[in-house]
Write a protein that holds these residues in place. Sequence first.
Motif, PDB file in Angstrom:
ATOM      1  N   ILE A 248       0.853  -1.185   0.000  1.00  0.00           N
ATOM      2  CA  ILE A 248       0.000   0.000   0.000  1.00  0.00           C
ATOM      3  C   ILE A 248       0.885   1.229   0.000  1.00  0.00           C
ATOM      4  CG2 ILE A 248      -1.774   1.292   1.244  1.00  0.00           C
ATOM      5  CD1 ILE A 248      -2.843  -1.308   0.201  1.00  0.00           C
ATOM      6  N   GLY A 249       0.654   2.121  -0.958  1.00  0.00           N
ATOM      7  CA  GLY A 249       1.427   3.352  -1.028  1.00  0.00           C
ATOM      8  C   GLY A 249       0.633   4.540  -0.533  1.00  0.00           C
ATOM      9  N   THR A 250       1.314   5.686  -0.420  1.00  0.00           N
ATOM     10  CA  THR A 250       0.659   6.935  -0.034  1.00  0.00           C
ATOM     11  C   THR A 250       1.138   8.044  -0.965  1.00  0.00           C
ATOM     12  OG1 THR A 250       2.382   7.643   1.535  1.00  0.00           O
ATOM     13  CG2 THR A 250       0.623   6.234   2.383  1.00  0.00           C
ATOM     14  N   ARG A 251       0.258   9.041  -1.167  1.00  0.00           N
ATOM     15  CA  ARG A 251       0.657  10.224  -1.934  1.00  0.00           C
ATOM     16  C   ARG A 251      -0.237  11.396  -1.541  1.00  0.00           C
ATOM     17  NH1 ARG A 251      -1.521   9.371  -8.139  1.00  0.00           N
ATOM     18  NH2 ARG A 251      -3.357   8.105  -7.673  1.00  0.00           N
ATOM     19  N   PRO A 252       0.272  12.616  -1.695  1.00  0.00           N
ATOM     20  CA  PRO A 252      -0.482  13.794  -1.255  1.00  0.00           C
ATOM     21  C   PRO A 252      -1.590  14.164  -2.250  1.00  0.00           C
ATOM     22  CG  PRO A 252       1.899  14.236  -1.359  1.00  0.00           C
ATOM     23  CD  PRO A 252       1.640  12.974  -2.102  1.00  0.00           C
ATOM     24  N   LEU A 253      -2.727  14.536  -1.708  1.00  0.00           N
ATOM     25  CA  LEU A 253      -3.870  14.988  -2.494  1.00  0.00           C
ATOM     26  C   LEU A 253      -4.283  16.371  -2.003  1.00  0.00           C
ATOM     27  CD1 LEU A 253      -6.184  14.364  -4.544  1.00  0.00           C
ATOM     28  CD2 LEU A 253      -7.486  13.469  -2.602  1.00  0.00           C
ATOM     29  N   ASP A 350      -2.821  13.031   3.157  1.00  0.00           N
ATOM     30  CA  ASP A 350      -1.848  11.970   2.892  1.00  0.00           C
ATOM     31  C   ASP A 350      -2.648  10.706   2.601  1.00  0.00           C
ATOM     32  OD1 ASP A 350       0.542  10.512   2.741  1.00  0.00           O
ATOM     33  OD2 ASP A 350       0.434   9.983   4.873  1.00  0.00           O
ATOM     34  N   VAL A 351      -2.895  10.417   1.329  1.00  0.00           N
ATOM     35  CA  VAL A 351      -3.878   9.413   0.944  1.00  0.00           C
ATOM     36  C   VAL A 351      -3.228   8.060   0.685  1.00  0.00           C
ATOM     37  CG1 VAL A 351      -5.634   8.802  -0.775  1.00  0.00           C
ATOM     38  CG2 VAL A 351      -5.414  11.167   0.001  1.00  0.00           C
ATOM     39  N   ALA A 352      -3.742   7.031   1.356  1.00  0.00           N
ATOM     40  CA  ALA A 352      -3.342   5.652   1.071  1.00  0.00           C
ATOM     41  C   ALA A 352      -4.115   5.130  -0.136  1.00  0.00           C
ATOM     42  CB  ALA A 352      -3.609   4.768   2.290  1.00  0.00           C
ATOM     43  N   ILE A 356      -7.487   3.900   3.542  1.00  0.00           N
ATOM     44  CA  ILE A 356      -7.447   3.364   4.895  1.00  0.00           C
ATOM     45  C   ILE A 356      -6.020   3.559   5.405  1.00  0.00           C
ATOM     46  CG2 ILE A 356      -7.614   1.246   6.283  1.00  0.00           C
ATOM     47  CD1 ILE A 356      -9.763   0.281   4.304  1.00  0.00           C
ATOM     48  N   PRO A 357      -5.823   4.019   6.643  1.00  0.00           N
ATOM     49  CA  PRO A 357      -4.472   4.349   7.105  1.00  0.00           C
ATOM     50  C   PRO A 357      -3.565   3.136   7.225  1.00  0.00           C
ATOM     51  CG  PRO A 357      -6.026   4.441   8.926  1.00  0.00           C
ATOM     52  CD  PRO A 357      -6.844   4.287   7.672  1.00  0.00           C
ATOM     53  N   ILE A 358      -2.287   3.410   7.303  1.00  0.00           N
ATOM     54  CA  ILE A 358      -1.269   2.387   7.557  1.00  0.00           C
ATOM     55  C   ILE A 358      -0.698   2.647   8.942  1.00  0.00           C
ATOM     56  CG2 ILE A 358       0.862   1.305   6.757  1.00  0.00           C
ATOM     57  CD1 ILE A 358       0.340   2.659   4.008  1.00  0.00           C
ATOM     58  N   ALA A 370       2.864   5.616  10.769  1.00  0.00           N
ATOM     59  CA  ALA A 370       1.459   5.950  11.020  1.00  0.00           C
ATOM     60  C   ALA A 370       1.116   6.983   9.950  1.00  0.00           C
ATOM     61  CB  ALA A 370       1.265   6.502  12.429  1.00  0.00           C
ATOM     62  N   ILE A 371       0.728   6.491   8.770  1.00  0.00           N
ATOM     63  CA  ILE A 371       0.645   7.326   7.578  1.00  0.00           C
ATOM     64  C   ILE A 371      -0.614   6.986   6.780  1.00  0.00           C
ATOM     65  CG2 ILE A 371       3.164   7.569   7.452  1.00  0.00           C
ATOM     66  CD1 ILE A 371       3.210   5.437   5.277  1.00  0.00           C
ATOM     67  N   GLY A 372      -0.807   7.719   5.681  1.00  0.00           N
ATOM     68  CA  GLY A 372      -1.947   7.437   4.815  1.00  0.00           C
ATOM     69  C   GLY A 372      -3.278   7.701   5.488  1.00  0.00           C
ATOM     70  N   THR A 373      -3.336   8.747   6.297  1.00  0.00           N
ATOM     71  CA  THR A 373      -4.536   8.985   7.102  1.00  0.00           C
ATOM     72  C   THR A 373      -5.702   9.540   6.290  1.00  0.00           C
ATOM     73  OG1 THR A 373      -3.520  11.080   7.769  1.00  0.00           O
ATOM     74  CG2 THR A 373      -3.320   9.229   9.282  1.00  0.00           C
ATOM     75  N   SER A 374      -5.456   9.965   5.062  1.00  0.00           N
ATOM     76  CA  SER A 374      -6.494  10.179   4.051  1.00  0.00           C
ATOM     77  C   SER A 374      -7.587  11.157   4.471  1.00  0.00           C
ATOM     78  CB  SER A 374      -7.117   8.836   3.645  1.00  0.00           C
ATOM     79  OG  SER A 374      -6.127   7.926   3.209  1.00  0.00           O
ATOM     80  N   GLY A 375      -7.249  12.125   5.307  1.00  0.00           N
ATOM     81  CA  GLY A 375      -8.190  13.162   5.667  1.00  0.00           C
ATOM     82  C   GLY A 375      -9.285  12.739   6.619  1.00  0.00           C
ATOM     83  N   ASN A 376      -9.200  11.513   7.168  1.00  0.00           N
ATOM     84  CA  ASN A 376     -10.309  11.051   8.023  1.00  0.00           C
ATOM     85  C   ASN A 376      -9.865  10.460   9.353  1.00  0.00           C
ATOM     86  OD1 ASN A 376     -10.010   7.999   7.800  1.00  0.00           O
ATOM     87  ND2 ASN A 376     -10.340   8.441   5.639  1.00  0.00           N
TER      88      ASN A 376
END
Length: 438
Positions: A248-253, A350-352, A356-358, A370-376
């Motif tokens: 699972i990757g993450t990238r900024p939105l 920081d979108v996974a 869903i977060p990592i 503790a990343i990919g929190t995706s605004g939620n």
Amino acid sequence: MAEHDQSTDAVIIGAGVIGAAVGFELARRGWRTLNIDALPAAGFGSTSNSCAIVRFTYSTYDGVAMSWEGLHYWTDWPAYLDASDERGLASLVQCGTLLLKNPGGHHGRVQPLFDKIGIPYEDWDADTLRKQMPAFDTGVFGPPRPVDDDAFWETPTHKLPGAIWTPQSGYVSDPQLASHNLQRAAEAKGARFRFSTKVTGIQRSGDRVTGVTLDDGTTVGAPVVVNVAGPHSAVINDLAGLSGSMRIGTRPLRHEVHHVAAPPSIDYEHTGVHVSDGDTGVYFRPETGNSILVGSEDPECDARDWVDDPDDFDRSITAAQWDAQVLRLARRIPDLGVPNQRRGVVDLYDVADDWIPIYDRTDLGGFYVAIGTSGNQFKNAGVAGHCMAELIEAVQGGHDHDAEPLVVTGRYTGLDLHLGSFSRNRAINPDSSFSVNG
């Protein structure tokens, strides 16, 4: 750098609300911790622009369980912190959440999970919705469309079938203050924070992390490093040599949230509710000054603005996104005036890959994410900090989390929180809504 800054038990990269919570949870377990943040204060980045909504309307069991557990940190905030803050404490405004039942919508996945976990809610039919929310047009406008689509303005021929009402949800009054509260609570346990400092390198020896290099050329030794860098998470992972190592990757939105004055006839600041409106494609909640805060639920008809460099993106409100969000809100609240002057905030999620977060270890020993929190995930700061601290202590103590994913018992609810659901190497979860609606 002073001599006492040369080593510590754990370095936490980031001092947003979740980074500060990780620092606090480790410090209360007796760890010597140092949070390092490139910005000048705790919660100064994307946390400060969070809508800080506390809700439970997730589409997976583990998402709902985590958010229900997370609520109790906010309702117990002063006792949980067990520390004073010269700026006062953030508070939870329990205005409640209204999840509108759009045909074939999100509520069909949420309601059975509420039943399974035992979350109190009311199931409103169409008549109840109209009576409880007289300012709303309860017509079916969806599926969401661009505002330049002629169908956007069509008169609805059907009414929404109702809504799911959760009275215990709401929003946190001041997200940056909440981060500062956690900083002060962590410092009361011996934690340290360093601001306006960038991490420029991750030190390692073989397959284990040994510390970090800072932008002034100095180093901090630590057997544990935690990446909680928000939209910069992928940059930090690259520094650690972990690019491509996670399934699972993450990238900024880039995203925008807008503030609009409520109709004069409605005291939305004091009587309004948080609404998840998948039918129009927006969510909204009360805001100070009798305003309404409105954001996008990322409907498929809208292009997503992915950002290559989290330090270089357009921070101005765009006419296109303003029109999309505010006019969608105006369809639901017909008396809403659409002002000529645009107000709001622009920041990054920081979108996974599956939103869903990592919360996990990594292939580099001692390096955690503790990343990919995706605004939620603002709502889950306390429980995420607790879970990360439990995970770090278990793995550092020899537990093989990859082979046997850790299950953490919720401090307040006693629910089993399955951290394998937040693994870096999970399969894409098909039950995710793939949006900020989570």
